[in-house]
Write a protein that holds these residues in place. Structure first.
Motif, PDB file in Angstrom:
ATOM      1  N   ASN A  73       0.833  -1.212   0.000  1.00 37.33           N
ATOM      2  CA  ASN A  73       0.000   0.000   0.000  1.00 37.33           C
ATOM      3  C   ASN A  73       0.863   1.255   0.000  1.00 37.33           C
ATOM      4  O   ASN A  73       0.555   2.227  -0.691  1.00 37.33           O
ATOM      5  CB  ASN A  73      -0.940   0.014   1.206  1.00 37.33           C
ATOM      6  N   LEU A  74       1.941   1.218   0.777  1.00 33.02           N
ATOM      7  CA  LEU A  74       2.850   2.362   0.824  1.00 33.02           C
ATOM      8  C   LEU A  74       3.501   2.576  -0.540  1.00 33.02           C
ATOM      9  O   LEU A  74       3.627   3.712  -1.011  1.00 33.02           O
ATOM     10  CB  LEU A  74       3.909   2.148   1.909  1.00 33.02           C
ATOM     11  N   TYR A  75       3.899   1.510  -1.183  1.00 32.26           N
ATOM     12  CA  TYR A  75       4.530   1.599  -2.508  1.00 32.26           C
ATOM     13  C   TYR A  75       3.596   2.280  -3.512  1.00 32.26           C
ATOM     14  O   TYR A  75       4.000   3.201  -4.228  1.00 32.26           O
ATOM     15  CB  TYR A  75       4.908   0.195  -2.987  1.00 32.26           C
ATOM     16  N   VAL A  76       2.344   1.841  -3.544  1.00 31.33           N
ATOM     17  CA  VAL A  76       1.359   2.413  -4.475  1.00 31.33           C
ATOM     18  C   VAL A  76       1.174   3.905  -4.195  1.00 31.33           C
ATOM     19  O   VAL A  76       1.118   4.729  -5.118  1.00 31.33           O
ATOM     20  CB  VAL A  76       0.017   1.655  -4.373  1.00 31.33           C
ATOM     21  N   GLU A  77       1.100   4.262  -2.923  1.00 31.11           N
ATOM     22  CA  GLU A  77       0.902   5.673  -2.553  1.00 31.11           C
ATOM     23  C   GLU A  77       2.110   6.524  -2.950  1.00 31.11           C
ATOM     24  O   GLU A  77       1.960   7.621  -3.488  1.00 31.11           O
ATOM     25  CB  GLU A  77       0.636   5.781  -1.046  1.00 31.11           C
ATOM     26  N   LEU A  78       3.306   6.017  -2.694  1.00 28.05           N
ATOM     27  CA  LEU A  78       4.527   6.758  -3.051  1.00 28.05           C
ATOM     28  C   LEU A  78       4.610   6.970  -4.564  1.00 28.05           C
ATOM     29  O   LEU A  78       4.945   8.063  -5.033  1.00 28.05           O
ATOM     30  CB  LEU A  78       5.766   6.017  -2.559  1.00 28.05           C
ATOM     31  N   ILE A  79       4.297   5.933  -5.341  1.00 26.58           N
ATOM     32  CA  ILE A  79       4.312   6.039  -6.804  1.00 26.58           C
ATOM     33  C   ILE A  79       3.287   7.073  -7.274  1.00 26.58           C
ATOM     34  O   ILE A  79       3.555   7.876  -8.169  1.00 26.58           O
ATOM     35  CB  ILE A  79       4.046   4.659  -7.461  1.00 26.58           C
ATOM     36  N   SER A  80       2.099   7.065  -6.653  1.00 26.61           N
ATOM     37  CA  SER A  80       1.054   8.009  -7.062  1.00 26.61           C
ATOM     38  C   SER A  80       1.449   9.457  -6.781  1.00 26.61           C
ATOM     39  O   SER A  80       0.976  10.372  -7.441  1.00 26.61           O
ATOM     40  CB  SER A  80      -0.277   7.676  -6.385  1.00 26.61           C
TER      41      SER A  80
END
Length: 182
Positions: A73-80
């Motif tokens: 979830n953190l990865y997706v948020e950072l990418i966004s």
């Protein structure tokens, strides 16, 4: 005769951050001082707050460990939010011996990333990830079906119905018809 050597390393990623990913909180370092470390929760609003803090701090690239499923979830948020994210294998971020703390870990990851010593793990594209998920789910269903078939055969034997001697496949068409009739 021994010579004294000085080993210096060049900074590769100037605006780097390191994150120690956890199940209940994430520790984030944007520098090596204690005031450069903050703890964030794992819920959606916490992840947004984390990303906003990184943006406000001038961070452009982030490194974190791929620990369990907690990183996703953190990865997706950072990418966004537009960050360059390096998802490093835990064995490459292991710290030296001593007392291990979340604060020390995130600072160590930040230091390694700043010096360019971390490489990212392989992350498949969306199509490959979907295919992998479908294949795993199919495998799980096949394993579940086999387990259920074995249980059926076991219970039929306990009831003294030796259907496995009469038909080749207890869960086949003939075997299921016989079970239904019983």
């Amino acid at each position: 005769m021994e010579r004294k050597m000085k080993l210096g390393m060049d900074v590769v990623n100037f605006n780097a951050s390191g994150i120690d990913v956890g199940s209940r909180s994430h520790y984030v370092a944007i520098g090596q001082e204690l005031e450069d470390v903050r703890e964030f929760g794992v819920y959606a609003e916490n992840l947004t707050e984390l990303c906003q803090w990184l943006l406000d701090s001038g961070v452009t690239t982030v490194a974190m460990e791929s620990t369990g499923d907690y990183w996703q979830n953190l990865y997706v948020e950072l990418i966004s939010f537009g960050f360059e994210v390096v998802l490093a294998n835990g064995k490459f971020t292991k710290n030296a011996k001593g007392k291990k703390t979340d604060v020390k870990d995130c600072r160590w990851i930040q230091k390694l990333h700043t010096l360019g010593l971390l490489t990212g793990s392989f992350l498949p594209d969306n199509t490959t990830e979907q295919l992998r998920t479908f294949c795993r789910q199919r495998g799980n269903w096949i394993d579940l079906a086999a387990s259920t078939t074995h249980k059926m055969q076991k219970y039929l034997k306990l009831l003294n119905f030796r259907l496995d001697v009469v038909v080749k496949d207890v869960c086949g068409l003939t075997g299921m018809k016989i079970i239904e009739d019983i």
